[in-house]
Design a protein around this motif. Structure first.
Motif, PDB file in Angstrom:
ATOM      1  N   CYS A 139       0.848  -1.204   0.000  1.00 30.19           N
ATOM      2  CA  CYS A 139       0.000   0.000   0.000  1.00 30.19           C
ATOM      3  C   CYS A 139       0.880   1.249   0.000  1.00 30.19           C
ATOM      4  O   CYS A 139       0.562   2.240  -0.671  1.00 30.19           O
ATOM      5  CB  CYS A 139      -0.919   0.031   1.212  1.00 30.19           C
ATOM      6  SG  CYS A 139      -2.246  -1.160   1.131  1.00 30.19           S
ATOM      7  N   GLU A 140       1.971   1.200   0.735  1.00 30.78           N
ATOM      8  CA  GLU A 140       2.830   2.390   0.768  1.00 30.78           C
ATOM      9  C   GLU A 140       3.483   2.623  -0.589  1.00 30.78           C
ATOM     10  O   GLU A 140       3.584   3.758  -1.050  1.00 30.78           O
ATOM     11  CB  GLU A 140       3.889   2.287   1.874  1.00 30.78           C
ATOM     12  CG  GLU A 140       4.510   3.653   2.095  1.00 30.78           C
ATOM     13  CD  GLU A 140       5.625   3.714   3.114  1.00 30.78           C
ATOM     14  OE1 GLU A 140       5.668   2.881   4.033  1.00 30.78           O
ATOM     15  OE2 GLU A 140       6.460   4.640   2.958  1.00 30.78           O
ATOM     16  N   VAL A 141       3.890   1.538  -1.243  1.00 27.03           N
ATOM     17  CA  VAL A 141       4.482   1.712  -2.577  1.00 27.03           C
ATOM     18  C   VAL A 141       3.417   2.273  -3.540  1.00 27.03           C
ATOM     19  O   VAL A 141       3.694   3.180  -4.337  1.00 27.03           O
ATOM     20  CB  VAL A 141       5.095   0.384  -3.109  1.00 27.03           C
ATOM     21  CG1 VAL A 141       5.700   0.590  -4.493  1.00 27.03           C
ATOM     22  CG2 VAL A 141       6.167  -0.150  -2.151  1.00 27.03           C
ATOM     23  N   GLY A 147      -0.265   7.271  -6.754  1.00 27.25           N
ATOM     24  CA  GLY A 147      -1.168   8.333  -6.309  1.00 27.25           C
ATOM     25  C   GLY A 147      -2.329   7.869  -5.443  1.00 27.25           C
ATOM     26  O   GLY A 147      -3.298   8.595  -5.285  1.00 27.25           O
ATOM     27  N   TRP A 148      -2.260   6.651  -4.905  1.00 24.58           N
ATOM     28  CA  TRP A 148      -3.329   6.209  -4.006  1.00 24.58           C
ATOM     29  C   TRP A 148      -3.098   6.772  -2.618  1.00 24.58           C
ATOM     30  O   TRP A 148      -1.966   7.090  -2.254  1.00 24.58           O
ATOM     31  CB  TRP A 148      -3.364   4.679  -3.944  1.00 24.58           C
ATOM     32  CG  TRP A 148      -3.941   4.086  -5.184  1.00 24.58           C
ATOM     33  CD1 TRP A 148      -3.339   4.040  -6.410  1.00 24.58           C
ATOM     34  CD2 TRP A 148      -5.226   3.502  -5.346  1.00 24.58           C
ATOM     35  NE1 TRP A 148      -4.173   3.457  -7.325  1.00 24.58           N
ATOM     36  CE2 TRP A 148      -5.342   3.110  -6.698  1.00 24.58           C
ATOM     37  CE3 TRP A 148      -6.297   3.264  -4.489  1.00 24.58           C
ATOM     38  CZ2 TRP A 148      -6.484   2.503  -7.198  1.00 24.58           C
ATOM     39  CZ3 TRP A 148      -7.429   2.650  -4.996  1.00 24.58           C
ATOM     40  CH2 TRP A 148      -7.535   2.276  -6.341  1.00 24.58           C
ATOM     41  N   PHE A 206      -8.673   5.434  -2.478  1.00 28.77           N
ATOM     42  CA  PHE A 206      -8.212   5.012  -1.153  1.00 28.77           C
ATOM     43  C   PHE A 206      -7.957   3.510  -1.087  1.00 28.77           C
ATOM     44  O   PHE A 206      -8.821   2.719  -1.487  1.00 28.77           O
ATOM     45  CB  PHE A 206      -9.278   5.326  -0.095  1.00 28.77           C
ATOM     46  CG  PHE A 206      -9.435   6.791   0.168  1.00 28.77           C
ATOM     47  CD1 PHE A 206      -8.602   7.432   1.068  1.00 28.77           C
ATOM     48  CD2 PHE A 206     -10.408   7.533  -0.496  1.00 28.77           C
ATOM     49  CE1 PHE A 206      -8.743   8.786   1.325  1.00 28.77           C
ATOM     50  CE2 PHE A 206     -10.552   8.889  -0.257  1.00 28.77           C
ATOM     51  CZ  PHE A 206      -9.709   9.512   0.653  1.00 28.77           C
ATOM     52  N   LEU A 207      -6.790   3.138  -0.564  1.00 27.02           N
ATOM     53  CA  LEU A 207      -6.534   1.742  -0.202  1.00 27.02           C
ATOM     54  C   LEU A 207      -6.831   1.620   1.280  1.00 27.02           C
ATOM     55  O   LEU A 207      -6.169   2.276   2.099  1.00 27.02           O
ATOM     56  CB  LEU A 207      -5.075   1.381  -0.464  1.00 27.02           C
ATOM     57  CG  LEU A 207      -4.685   1.295  -1.941  1.00 27.02           C
ATOM     58  CD1 LEU A 207      -3.176   1.225  -2.084  1.00 27.02           C
ATOM     59  CD2 LEU A 207      -5.344   0.078  -2.599  1.00 27.02           C
ATOM     60  N   VAL A 208      -7.831   0.861   1.622  1.00 27.64           N
ATOM     61  CA  VAL A 208      -8.170   0.663   3.035  1.00 27.64           C
ATOM     62  C   VAL A 208      -7.600  -0.702   3.434  1.00 27.64           C
ATOM     63  O   VAL A 208      -8.066  -1.743   2.980  1.00 27.64           O
ATOM     64  CB  VAL A 208      -9.692   0.761   3.264  1.00 27.64           C
ATOM     65  CG1 VAL A 208     -10.041   0.414   4.704  1.00 27.64           C
ATOM     66  CG2 VAL A 208     -10.169   2.168   2.926  1.00 27.64           C
TER      67      VAL A 208
END
Ligand SMILES: Nc1ncnc2c1ncn2[C@@H]1O[C@H](COP(=O)(O)OP(=O)(O)O)[C@@H](O)[C@H]1O
Ligand SMILES: O=c1ccn([C@@H]2O[C@H](COP(=O)(O)OP(=O)(O)O)[C@@H](O)[C@H]2O)c(=O)[nH]1
Length: 340
Positions: A139-141, A147-148, A206-208
């Motif tokens: 998720c951080e990458v 742009g997420w 958004f990545l939740v």
């Protein structure tokens, strides 16, 4: 030619049809319009023309700087200050509430200026998988490269615990036991974090991460976000327990997390199998799951994740140094004695 900015004005309160203009107290220097006019104090009548929530007016308001008021103003396009300022600069540093200007007096309505359309629902992708499966890393990458925005339910809970509010002790108890924190707390934190990003003009993708972890979590989400809202896509990180154990023990060396130990991990894994897998099955039946074999090498996993997110990604940047570190392509820089 670059695309001009659009700003979205969200309004709550009454008396709006009589609003003449808006201003934000600001020390920003005067701006020059496209026609070369420096913005100065003006007077204008009638209604403000903005992209109203009811869709009745689709004209964009102009933004100008008033020297006399030391303020940015949003004004009608056909009024006395009738020129459009189109630029590619970011919105002046004034997200949040604007004051309402009405022939010199300030009535009550509350106005927020946003860089993205608040009427658009956020686009959410859930990221699930066992503890240590690599969700946070990928998720951080994705945040750095594509742009997420990354919202980790676990990180939000840990931050809330650290802030020491009314729920801190309860959160600690659940995390320590590897159990799932009551959903009203978690979903409230996710919603608050999402709103803060949207209001500051952030991208709506958004990545939740690490949510929903149970059927109860999923119904709690629908209560807050609306049962009719689209069911988000889910990236499911598959990874066998022995690999998870190895990774959690590796992470324990630097994470400082009270649950990064074999005992807590085993409890979390039981919760994961008993409570989280059923929710993955619900999403699978809806055809919403993208499986990612996250036992593979980080760069392979990243390629799978990037491909899965492609339909919505707003950019694709060359790997940053931090992303290369996260993907194990270069060593982490050594910390100095201050821990930086
Ligand atoms: N594909 C991978 N191969 C090896 N190690 C990985 C991989 N993905 C992540 N890791 C490492 O495993 C640990 C757990 O990853 P993390 O992203 O924190 O997992 P999660 O968020 O799913 O709990 C971290 O130390 C991370 O650097
Ligand atoms: O939606 C969530 C996310 C996390 N947690 C709690 O936070 C812990 C750590 O979760 P996180 O996703 O940070 O870590 P992971 O287990 O994936 O390593 C979990 O074991 C739960 O106790 C929770 O209750 N609800």
């Amino acid at each position: 030619m670059s695309t001009p900015n659009s700003w979205f004005v969200s309004v709550s309160g009454s008396g709006l049809p009589e609003v003449d203009g808006l201003y934000v107290p600001s020390q920003e220097p005067p701006k020059e319009s496209e026609s070369g006019t420096m913005s100065t104090l003006g007077y204008w009548n009638g209604k403000l023309a903005w992209d109203r929530a009811d869709g009745k007016s689709l004209r964009n308001p102009a933004l100008s700087y008033s020297n006399s008021y030391k303020a940015w103003r949003l004004c009608r396009l056909d009024g006395h200050l009738a020129y459009t300022i189109e630029n590619s600069d970011p919105l002046p540093d004034t997200p949040g509430t604007w004051d309402v200007y009405r022939k010199g007096v300030a009535p009550a309505p509350c106005i927020s200026v946003l860089a993205s359309d608040p009427r658009l629902a956020p686009n959410v992708v859930f990221v699930l998988g066992g503890p240590g499966a690599g969700k946070g890393t990928m998720c951080e990458v994705a945040m750095n490269q594509l742009g997420w925005r990354h919202l980790s339910a676990g990180d939000l809970l840990r931050a809330e615990r650290k802030a020491g509010g009314a729920d801190a002790a309860l959160i600690e108890e659940y995390i320590e036991a590897g159990k799932i924190v009551p959903v009203t707390i978690t979903v409230g934190l996710i919603k608050k974090a999402m709103n803060a990003i949207i209001e500051a003009g952030g991208a709506p993708n958004f990545l939740v991460d690490g949510f929903p972890r149970s059927l109860e979590n999923w119904s709690g989400w629908r209560e807050v976000f609306g049962a009719a809202a689209a069911v988000p896509t889910m990236l499911f990180f598959e990874c066998p327990l022995p690999v998870l154990e190895q990774r959690i023990l590796g992470r324990a060396k630097y994470s400082g997390r009270s649950d990064d130990n074999v005992e807590s991990l085993r409890k979390r894994f039981v919760t994961y199998k008993e409570e989280t897998m059923p929710i993955v099955d619900v999403f699978r039946k809806e055809g919403k799951v993208v499986d990612v074999d996250s036992s593979r090498d980080r760069q392979d996993v990243w390629a799978l994740v990037k491909e899965a997110l492609k339909p919505w990604s707003t950019k694709d940047e060359p790997l940053t140094e931090r992303s290369e570190c996260l993907l194990g392509m270069r060593p982490w820089p050594k910390r100095n004695k201050d821990g930086e």
